[in-house]
Design a protein around this motif. Sequence first.
Motif, mmCIF file in Angstrom:
data_model
loop_
_atom_site.group_PDB
_atom_site.id
_atom_site.type_symbol
_atom_site.label_atom_id
_atom_site.label_comp_id
_atom_site.label_asym_id
_atom_site.label_seq_id
_atom_site.Cartn_x
_atom_site.Cartn_y
_atom_site.Cartn_z
ATOM 1 N N ILE A 157 46.368 -4.670 -26.061
ATOM 2 C CA ILE A 157 46.915 -3.525 -25.262
ATOM 3 C C ILE A 157 48.350 -3.063 -25.509
ATOM 4 O O ILE A 157 48.623 -1.904 -25.765
ATOM 5 N N ASP A 158 49.275 -4.308 -25.237
ATOM 6 C CA ASP A 158 50.743 -3.852 -25.315
ATOM 7 C C ASP A 158 51.214 -3.433 -26.705
ATOM 8 O O ASP A 158 51.982 -2.414 -26.635
ATOM 9 N N ALA A 159 50.409 -4.165 -27.657
ATOM 10 C CA ALA A 159 50.985 -3.678 -28.911
ATOM 11 C C ALA A 159 50.542 -2.358 -29.360
ATOM 12 O O ALA A 159 51.281 -1.384 -30.016
ATOM 13 N N HIS A 160 49.248 -2.058 -28.675
ATOM 14 C CA HIS A 160 49.027 -0.547 -29.058
ATOM 15 C C HIS A 160 49.910 0.634 -28.211
ATOM 16 O O HIS A 160 50.074 1.754 -28.481
ATOM 17 N N LYS A 161 50.309 0.159 -26.895
ATOM 18 C CA LYS A 161 51.120 0.890 -26.314
ATOM 19 C C LYS A 161 52.463 1.173 -26.777
ATOM 20 O O LYS A 161 53.104 2.373 -26.860
ATOM 21 N N LYS A 162 52.748 -0.032 -27.795
ATOM 22 C CA LYS A 162 54.152 0.409 -28.230
ATOM 23 C C LYS A 162 54.045 1.250 -29.406
ATOM 24 O O LYS A 162 54.773 2.079 -29.862
ATOM 25 N N ALA A 163 52.866 1.043 -30.122
ATOM 26 C CA ALA A 163 52.315 2.194 -31.287
ATOM 27 C C ALA A 163 52.420 3.369 -30.845
ATOM 28 O O ALA A 163 52.896 4.402 -31.357
ATOM 29 N N LEU A 164 51.762 3.569 -29.717
ATOM 30 C CA LEU A 164 51.789 4.897 -29.093
ATOM 31 C C LEU A 164 53.021 5.612 -28.798
ATOM 32 O O LEU A 164 53.134 6.992 -28.544
ATOM 33 N N GLN A 165 54.081 4.783 -28.682
ATOM 34 C CA GLN A 165 55.560 5.270 -28.369
ATOM 35 C C GLN A 165 56.038 6.197 -29.682
ATOM 36 O O GLN A 165 57.063 6.636 -29.678
ATOM 37 N N PHE A 166 55.265 5.929 -30.806
ATOM 38 C CA PHE A 166 55.862 6.347 -31.846
ATOM 39 C C PHE A 166 55.343 7.698 -32.406
ATOM 40 O O PHE A 166 55.583 8.619 -33.110
ATOM 41 N N VAL A 167 54.155 8.004 -31.595
ATOM 42 C CA VAL A 167 53.428 9.291 -31.858
ATOM 43 C C VAL A 167 54.245 10.379 -31.504
ATOM 44 O O VAL A 167 55.129 10.545 -30.445
ATOM 45 N N LYS A 168 54.072 11.613 -32.196
ATOM 46 C CA LYS A 168 54.719 12.956 -31.828
ATOM 47 C C LYS A 168 54.066 13.585 -30.809
ATOM 48 O O LYS A 168 54.720 14.182 -29.791
#
Length: 208
Positions: A32-43
Amino acid sequence: MHNDMPPEAIGKAYDTITHLWQSERFNLNNGIDAHKKALQFVKSNTGQALDVGCGCTGRFANLLQGAGYRYTGLDVSEKKIELARTQSPSHDFIHADICQWQPQAQYDFITAWDSIWHIPLQQQQPVLEKLSHSLKPNGVFIFSCGGTDEPGEHTDDYMGPAVYYSSLGVNGFWKVFADIENCHIKHFEFDQPPELHSYFIVQKGENI
């Protein structure tokens, strides 16, 4: 060692151990934490999300739905897809082998958490390329992998039935994305030290 366990056989192996992911002992915060980090890159937190190897916990479905995405899950295990559909009937689920399946849409967010490493070693690069090409401009792709120094494959029965694993090795994964036009590695991490579990976050650039 050569792979003698095709993806459909891996799917049938996982059909027999779905209880491991339904147990209270399974950590629903895994990834989950890794996915939250990935979501930080979305526009923009809208659009289509694809979960490759979605399993049956629903944790990424819930996270991505909460972030505003329309969610599609794909898994080679028929039993896991059945359980996922029962648990989340409002989402779309596909029973398929990612090596053979062809995307019918472009996605804003793709995840392949603890799934890519089950496909044949020689299919790793083609699958990663296929998923990367399925991203919309600015789309984000997160996947976990074995953070080995060299390419390799093996089978183990830690979970019960024998299951196949493969990895291109960290440098091998970097090279794949270096050769994909307009895809950029945004983050790489060994997230479960001292284990070799690692993950990449990749983003597609604007149209060129």
